[in-house]
Design a protein around this motif. Structure first.
Motif, PDB file in Angstrom:
ATOM      1  N   GLY A 345     105.745  63.245 -25.971  1.00  6.96           N
ATOM      2  CA  GLY A 345     107.081  63.397 -26.528  1.00  6.96           C
ATOM      3  C   GLY A 345     108.022  64.253 -25.714  1.00  6.96           C
ATOM      4  N   ASN A 346     107.556  64.772 -24.576  1.00  2.00           N
ATOM      5  CA  ASN A 346     108.441  65.540 -23.699  1.00  2.00           C
ATOM      6  C   ASN A 346     109.378  64.577 -22.964  1.00  2.00           C
ATOM      7  OD1 ASN A 346     107.011  68.047 -24.223  1.00  2.00           O
ATOM      8  ND2 ASN A 346     105.372  67.210 -22.931  1.00  2.00           N
ATOM      9  N   SER A 347     110.670  64.811 -23.057  1.00  4.30           N
ATOM     10  CA  SER A 347     111.626  63.860 -22.505  1.00  4.30           C
ATOM     11  C   SER A 347     112.487  64.497 -21.426  1.00  4.30           C
ATOM     12  CB  SER A 347     112.525  63.308 -23.613  1.00  4.30           C
ATOM     13  OG  SER A 347     113.294  64.344 -24.192  1.00  4.30           O
ATOM     14  N   ARG A 348     112.994  63.628 -20.533  1.00  2.31           N
ATOM     15  CA  ARG A 348     113.908  64.047 -19.478  1.00  2.31           C
ATOM     16  C   ARG A 348     115.105  63.100 -19.496  1.00  2.31           C
ATOM     17  NH1 ARG A 348     110.774  67.483 -19.792  1.00  2.31           N
ATOM     18  NH2 ARG A 348     109.562  68.569 -18.180  1.00  2.31           N
ATOM     19  N   PRO A 349     116.325  63.636 -19.436  1.00  3.07           N
ATOM     20  CA  PRO A 349     117.512  62.779 -19.475  1.00  3.07           C
ATOM     21  C   PRO A 349     117.705  62.012 -18.167  1.00  3.07           C
ATOM     22  CG  PRO A 349     118.159  65.065 -19.120  1.00  3.07           C
ATOM     23  CD  PRO A 349     116.677  65.073 -19.385  1.00  3.07           C
ATOM     24  N   MET A 350     118.047  60.732 -18.292  1.00  2.00           N
ATOM     25  CA  MET A 350     118.340  59.904 -17.131  1.00  2.00           C
ATOM     26  C   MET A 350     119.850  59.637 -17.080  1.00  2.00           C
ATOM     27  SD  MET A 350     115.465  59.478 -15.455  1.00  2.00           S
ATOM     28  CE  MET A 350     114.903  61.114 -15.881  1.00  2.00           C
ATOM     29  N   THR A 351     120.284  58.514 -16.528  1.00  2.00           N
ATOM     30  CA  THR A 351     121.717  58.295 -16.306  1.00  2.00           C
ATOM     31  C   THR A 351     122.473  57.945 -17.581  1.00  2.00           C
ATOM     32  OG1 THR A 351     121.419  55.938 -15.841  1.00  2.00           O
ATOM     33  CG2 THR A 351     121.249  57.460 -13.964  1.00  2.00           C
ATOM     34  N   GLY A 352     121.787  57.347 -18.575  1.00  2.00           N
ATOM     35  CA  GLY A 352     122.460  56.973 -19.808  1.00  2.00           C
ATOM     36  C   GLY A 352     123.365  55.769 -19.682  1.00  2.00           C
ATOM     37  N   LEU A 354     122.476  52.687 -20.015  1.00  2.00           N
ATOM     38  CA  LEU A 354     122.091  51.788 -21.101  1.00  2.00           C
ATOM     39  C   LEU A 354     121.712  52.597 -22.342  1.00  2.00           C
ATOM     40  CD1 LEU A 354     119.794  49.324 -19.105  1.00  2.00           C
ATOM     41  CD2 LEU A 354     122.190  48.981 -19.736  1.00  2.00           C
ATOM     42  N   PRO A 355     122.089  52.149 -23.532  1.00  4.69           N
ATOM     43  CA  PRO A 355     121.770  52.877 -24.764  1.00  4.69           C
ATOM     44  C   PRO A 355     120.349  52.608 -25.237  1.00  4.69           C
ATOM     45  CG  PRO A 355     123.050  50.950 -25.302  1.00  4.69           C
ATOM     46  CD  PRO A 355     122.961  50.988 -23.802  1.00  4.69           C
ATOM     47  N   ILE A 356     119.381  52.865 -24.354  1.00  2.00           N
ATOM     48  CA  ILE A 356     117.970  52.693 -24.685  1.00  2.00           C
ATOM     49  C   ILE A 356     117.202  53.925 -24.205  1.00  2.00           C
ATOM     50  CG2 ILE A 356     118.044  50.165 -24.559  1.00  2.00           C
ATOM     51  CD1 ILE A 356     116.725  50.390 -21.791  1.00  2.00           C
ATOM     52  N   LYS A 357     116.009  54.118 -24.754  1.00  2.00           N
ATOM     53  CA  LYS A 357     115.114  55.186 -24.335  1.00  2.00           C
ATOM     54  C   LYS A 357     113.756  54.575 -23.998  1.00  2.00           C
ATOM     55  CE  LYS A 357     117.395  58.412 -27.511  1.00  2.00           C
ATOM     56  NZ  LYS A 357     117.212  59.315 -28.693  1.00  2.00           N
ATOM     57  N   THR A 358     113.057  55.189 -23.055  1.00  2.00           N
ATOM     58  CA  THR A 358     111.743  54.676 -22.684  1.00  2.00           C
ATOM     59  C   THR A 358     110.699  55.772 -22.817  1.00  2.00           C
ATOM     60  OG1 THR A 358     112.043  55.199 -20.329  1.00  2.00           O
ATOM     61  CG2 THR A 358     112.723  53.010 -21.072  1.00  2.00           C
ATOM     62  N   THR A 359     109.480  55.364 -23.151  1.00  2.00           N
ATOM     63  CA  THR A 359     108.367  56.297 -23.324  1.00  2.00           C
ATOM     64  C   THR A 359     107.134  55.781 -22.592  1.00  2.00           C
ATOM     65  OG1 THR A 359     109.134  57.074 -25.483  1.00  2.00           O
ATOM     66  CG2 THR A 359     106.806  57.366 -24.994  1.00  2.00           C
ATOM     67  N   MET A 360     106.486  56.649 -21.855  1.00  2.00           N
ATOM     68  CA  MET A 360     105.227  56.307 -21.204  1.00  2.00           C
ATOM     69  C   MET A 360     104.106  56.253 -22.226  1.00  2.00           C
ATOM     70  SD  MET A 360     105.920  55.712 -18.117  1.00  2.00           S
ATOM     71  CE  MET A 360     104.209  55.502 -17.632  1.00  2.00           C
ATOM     72  N   LEU A 361     103.197  55.296 -22.034  1.00  2.00           N
ATOM     73  CA  LEU A 361     102.048  55.129 -22.925  1.00  2.00           C
ATOM     74  C   LEU A 361     100.758  55.447 -22.177  1.00  2.00           C
ATOM     75  CD1 LEU A 361     103.075  51.700 -24.499  1.00  2.00           C
ATOM     76  CD2 LEU A 361     103.496  53.979 -25.432  1.00  2.00           C
ATOM     77  N   PRO A 362      99.701  55.823 -22.883  1.00  2.00           N
ATOM     78  CA  PRO A 362      98.418  56.081 -22.213  1.00  2.00           C
ATOM     79  C   PRO A 362      97.670  54.799 -21.869  1.00  2.00           C
ATOM     80  CG  PRO A 362      98.207  56.449 -24.569  1.00  2.00           C
ATOM     81  CD  PRO A 362      99.662  56.161 -24.320  1.00  2.00           C
ATOM     82  N   ARG A 363      98.236  53.662 -22.233  1.00  2.56           N
ATOM     83  CA  ARG A 363      97.564  52.370 -22.006  1.00  2.56           C
ATOM     84  C   ARG A 363      98.568  51.375 -21.402  1.00  2.56           C
ATOM     85  NH1 ARG A 363      99.400  52.942 -26.984  1.00  2.56           N
ATOM     86  NH2 ARG A 363     100.546  51.234 -27.974  1.00  2.56           N
ATOM     87  N   LEU A 364      98.023  50.307 -20.850  1.00  2.00           N
ATOM     88  CA  LEU A 364      98.864  49.248 -20.304  1.00  2.00           C
ATOM     89  C   LEU A 364      99.680  48.603 -21.412  1.00  2.00           C
ATOM     90  CD1 LEU A 364      99.566  47.411 -17.861  1.00  2.00           C
ATOM     91  CD2 LEU A 364      97.647  45.968 -18.540  1.00  2.00           C
ATOM     92  N   ARG A 365     100.982  48.455 -21.174  1.00  2.00           N
ATOM     93  CA  ARG A 365     101.862  47.845 -22.176  1.00  2.00           C
ATOM     94  C   ARG A 365     102.051  46.361 -21.927  1.00  2.00           C
ATOM     95  NH1 ARG A 365     104.401  45.337 -25.177  1.00  2.00           N
ATOM     96  NH2 ARG A 365     106.148  45.954 -26.512  1.00  2.00           N
TER      97      ARG A 365
END
Length: 472
Positions: A345-352, A354-365
């Motif tokens: 749940g630790n997040s870092r701001p990107m360019t913004g 697009l009005p979307i957010k992405t999250t890394m998963l511990p498994r292949l998506r």
């Protein structure tokens, strides 16, 4: 000229390490070598390029036609004395378990090159001969240059394997490579660590050459390869006057380095001057750009550095709002999002952008080949345009309920100006959860499109940058 294809008996046979050792050994002998990679992988060609000093290119029997693959091979191998084509997965594995599309075997036949079969022979003896006989008889149309056993326990084990292979005289036993854990290429999610991060030292080069030369009869391998004359490549398009070119910024550093070289070549051929920049290091974009191409990579590993480069993020967001044409794939799309979060749940701001957010998963998506049809006009082409590509990621768009309300699937902008511009298919059928996010002159998706699958993609992007085409 001579050439060969390295085919594995299975995934994990050690194709990349063997390929790099072979390329290094051939170069040490003073031969002009060109390397290719079967399949959609971006990382292996980067390592090939470091070893050979020349750009390695992808070949793919599912994304591209036979004509496109052979054209790439002919064009890039013109001055070579030996070409080495590293295969994908097991030799006969491809898009469909009942067909050869996308397989190494298919590519070997298309190019007319013999195969060196590489197999993990750990704890094997006579069983290696049975395996070899099965591979030999499975497709009578393949030609062979020999077999190399990998993960061999000792020189004596290699001698035992050589005796066992006498039962299959059709296959030349070229030698057995002993287990060398320190030569294994470092890995992480998405595959090997990239060449931009690892480099390729002279010390590693010498160890790879010694490992191969001490175990494999390279003279016999070269003698087994037939000589052939490579037909001339198709005449390339005449050069475009510099005054008629557009300047296309290409994100290139340790965070963004996943590009099909053919995509870049086609953009240049269409009239783009490629101008490289680093989202990690550069505080501002190069001057007078007409568009941006943000490829894939590992932005999640460098999210802190990307987040801290506020001036570049602000500039990209401003240019996007002003209508600059921007195309982004996978990691590039994540950079255009509002933020990247890790599994905790630790997040870092990107360019913004697009009005979307992405999250890394511990498994292949998601993993696999994709067909794409544009449902609306995009930076790469008009509605109805079709292309092929590949999807492979461990992250996902996580503000699903919020972002889905902002995406208009019908082709007109929804809340936030976001349009889903892609209709995506896979081997299993439609994939309604895979989007092509389109906002103004920005197009971003998890799918890496291969521009060779539709020759109009690169010209379409360039024509938009020139102002010759507009998105409705």
């Amino acid at each position: 000229m001579k050439g060969l294809v390295i085919g594995g008996a299975q995934s994990g046979a050690g194709k990349t390490t063997f390929s790099l050792a072979l390329l290094a050994a051939l170069r040490k002998r003073g031969l002009r070598v060109r390397a290719f990679k079967v399949g959609p992988d971006f990382i292996d060609p980067g390592h090939h390029t470091l070893v050979t000093g020349t750009t390695s290119h992808n070949l793919d029997g599912w994304m591209l036609s036979k004509e496109e693959n052979t054209a790439i091979y002919k064009r890039c191998a013109q001055d070579a004395q030996v070409t080495v084509v590293e295969g994908v997965m097991g030799l006969y594995d491809g898009f469909d378990p009942l067909g050869e599309a996308g397989s190494t075997a298919q590519m070997a036949k298309w190019l007319g090159l013999p195969v060196v079969l590489l197999t993990n022979a750990k704890a094997q003896s006579r069983s290696l001969a049975a395996l070899a006989k099965g591979f030999f008889e499975f497709d009578p149309k393949l030609s062979w240059a020999g077999l190399v056993a990998n993960q061999v326990g000792s020189p004596n084990h290699a001698r035992i394997l050589g005796k066992a292979m006498q039962a299959v005289p059709e296959f030349t036993f070229l030698g057995g490579l002993t287990r060398q854990a320190d030569l294994a290429m470092p890995e992480r999610h998405l595959g090997l660590v990239t060449a931009l991060e690892t480099g390729f030292s002279e010390e590693l080069r010498e160890r790879l050459v010694s490992w191969l030369e001490n175990a494999v009869d390279l003279d016999l391998l070269l003698a087994n390869l037939p000589e052939f004359d490579l037909p001339a490549a198709q005449t390339e398009a005449p050069p475009i006057d510099s005054s008629d070119k557009v300047r296309l910024g290409i994100a290139w550093d340790k965070a963004f380095c996943f590009y099909y070289q053919e995509n870049l070549r086609r953009l240049e051929e269409a009239g783009a001057e490629l101008v490289y920049f680093s989202p990690l290091q550069d505080k501002s974009l190069p001057a007078e750009l007409d568009g941006l191409y943000l490829g894939g990579g590992y932005p999640e590993l460098f999210s802190t550095e990307l987040a801290d480069n506020k001036s570049l993020k602000t500039e990209i967001a401003h240019l996007a709002a002003q209508g600059m044409p921007i195309y982004a794939e996978c990691g590039g799309m994540m950079y255009l999002a509002q933020e990247i979060s890790d599994p905790k749940g630790n997040s870092r701001p990107m360019t913004g952008v697009l009005p979307i957010k992405t999250t890394m998963l511990p498994r292949l998506r998601s993993l696999g080949y994709r067909t794409v049809r544009f449902t609306t006009d995009t930076v790469l082409g008009p509605a109805g345009t079709r292309a092929r590509g590949h999807e492979f990621h461990y992250s996902e768009v996580t503000n699903t309920s919020e972002s889905s309300s902002k995406i208009n699937r019908a082709g007109s902008p929804g809340e936030g100006g976001l349009v889903n511009a892609y209709e995506v298919g896979s081997r299993k059928g439609p994939r309604p959860d895979t989007h092509g996010y389109c906002k103004q002159n920005v197009l971003a998706s998890y799918v890496h499109l291969h521009f060779g699958s539709n020759p109009m993609l690169a010209p379409g992007f360039v024509s938009l940058m020139k102002g010759e085409r507009k998105i409705a």
